[in-house]
Design an enzyme around this catalytic site. Sequence first.
Site, short mmCIF file in Angstrom:
data_model
loop_
_atom_site.label_atom_id
_atom_site.label_comp_id
_atom_site.label_asym_id
_atom_site.label_seq_id
_atom_site.Cartn_x
_atom_site.Cartn_y
_atom_site.Cartn_z
N CYS A 50 37.71 69.01 -125.20
CA CYS A 50 38.20 68.38 -123.95
C CYS A 50 38.47 69.41 -122.86
O CYS A 50 39.28 70.33 -123.04
CB CYS A 50 39.47 67.59 -124.27
SG CYS A 50 40.42 67.10 -122.82
N CYS A 53 42.06 69.50 -121.63
CA CYS A 53 42.93 70.16 -122.62
C CYS A 53 42.83 71.68 -122.48
O CYS A 53 43.84 72.39 -122.57
CB CYS A 53 42.53 69.75 -124.04
SG CYS A 53 42.60 67.97 -124.33
N CYS A 170 46.28 63.72 -109.38
CA CYS A 170 45.33 63.65 -108.25
C CYS A 170 45.17 65.01 -107.57
O CYS A 170 46.12 65.56 -107.03
CB CYS A 170 45.82 62.60 -107.26
SG CYS A 170 45.04 62.68 -105.64
N CYS A 173 45.96 64.96 -103.83
CA CYS A 173 47.41 64.93 -103.60
C CYS A 173 48.01 66.33 -103.70
O CYS A 173 48.86 66.72 -102.90
CB CYS A 173 48.10 64.01 -104.62
SG CYS A 173 47.50 62.30 -104.60
#
Length: 424
Positions: A50, A53, A170, A173
Site C-alpha cells: 500500500c 501505508c 485532502c 486542503c
Amino acid sequence: MRLATALSAVTLLLSGFAAASAVVDLNTDNFDSYVGGSKPALVEFYAPWCGHCKNLAPTFDKLADAFPSQKVLIAKTDADGVGRALGERYGVKGYPTLKWFPANSKTPEDYTGGRDLDSLVAFVTEKAGTKSSIKAPPPPAAVELDAGNFNEIALDSTKNVLVAFTAPWCGHCKSMKPAYEKVATAFKSESDCVIAQMNADDEQNRPISGKYGVTSFPTIQFFPKGSGKPIPYNLGRNEEQFTEFLNEHCGTHRTPSGLLNDLAGKVVSLDTLASEFFSAAIPDRSAVLSKAKEALAALSLQGAASGIDKRANETAKYYVRAMERVVEKGEGWLVKEQGRIANLLASPSMAPTKLDELKVKANILSSFALKKVEEAYEHAGEYAGDAIKFAEDGAQAVQQKAGEVVEEVKAKVGEATGRVKAEL
C-alpha cells in the site's frame, strides 16, 4: 581487507540500530498480550504493497518516538499477511486503517483525523492524557467548527462568516491551509468577520456538509450576517484573493499582513472638505471647518438611525480635530503629526488595535494635502506644456535660421564659382 570487512559489518550493524523503529509489530500470536491491557494503544492495520501505508510509515515511527512506551502503545500489523485474521476481526476494509484501543479494552474506535504528525500527536495526547516530546503546534487561527457549534457561529446574525469545509486527507486542503491561516490571523481583530473551518468528512459533521451541498474538498462558503443562506466562494486560494473577497463582503479594509489599507477610516464627503480646507486661504478655513462639523453631525445622525458601527463615527471625528489643530497651530502641525504617526507605525512592538488607530489617522491626514498635490500636478502640467511649446518654437526658429544660413552659403559658393570660371 579483513579490517575493511569488519568496519563494514560494524557500520551495517550501527545503521540497523539507528533505523530501529519504536513501533511494535503485532500478529495474531502476540496481539492480545499487547492490546487490551493497562496501556492504551493506537494500532495501524497496513499492507506492505500500500502506497499510503509507505507514506505514513516515517510519520508513524516519529509518533512512536514521541511518547513514552510505558504509557502508550504505538503498534502496527500487516493486515494482508501475519495480521490478516486481526484485520478481519476488526472489519478492516482499506489500508491504512488506524484504530484506538482504550486501556483495558479490546473494543476500538476508528481514527478519522489527519495523517500528519501534528494531528496524530494531538489525538494520542488527548486520548491517553500523556504529553509527547514534540512541541505542540500553535492553536489554529481559523475558528474550528463542528456539529455542536456550527449553527451558533456560522449562522450568527451579527457576524459575517467564511467557512472552509475540508477533509484531513485532502491534499488541496493541506495546500490551502497556510494561506487560510494567515488570513484568519489578519482578520482576528475584525469582530464581525469570522474565518472558520470544519472537518466536513468527520462522521458527526457530515449531515451539515450535506445540508450545504458539499461534495468535494475544500468547499468554501460565505455566510453573510442576518442571512442563513451562504454565498459560494469562487476566487483563488491565496491570501490576497481571500482578503479581497472578505473586504468586499465584510466592508473591511485589511491587507493580507493584517494591517489596514489606505482606504480605512476615510469618508468621501469629509475627504473633499479636508482637501478644500487645506487649499483654502487661511481666513477662509474657519468656514470650511464649520461645514465639516455640519457634515460630521449629519453622519452621526445617519449612523445612529442605520446602526452603523460607532467606530466609524469616532474615526470621522478626526477630520474635524485635525482642522482645529491646523487653525490653532498652523500647517506645521500637520507635517509634524504625519511624521510622528509614520514613526509609530514602524514600531515592531505596537499593539494591533493601536496600529489600526494610527493607520486610520494617517489615511485621514493624507486627505488634507490631496488637493494641493493635484494642483501641483496641474501646474506641473502647465509648466511642462509651456516648456514643450518653448522648445518647439526654439526648434522651429533654429530650423528656419539654419535654412537661411544654408541658402546664404549656397549663394556665396555660386558667386565664387562664377568668379573662378571668369578668370579661367
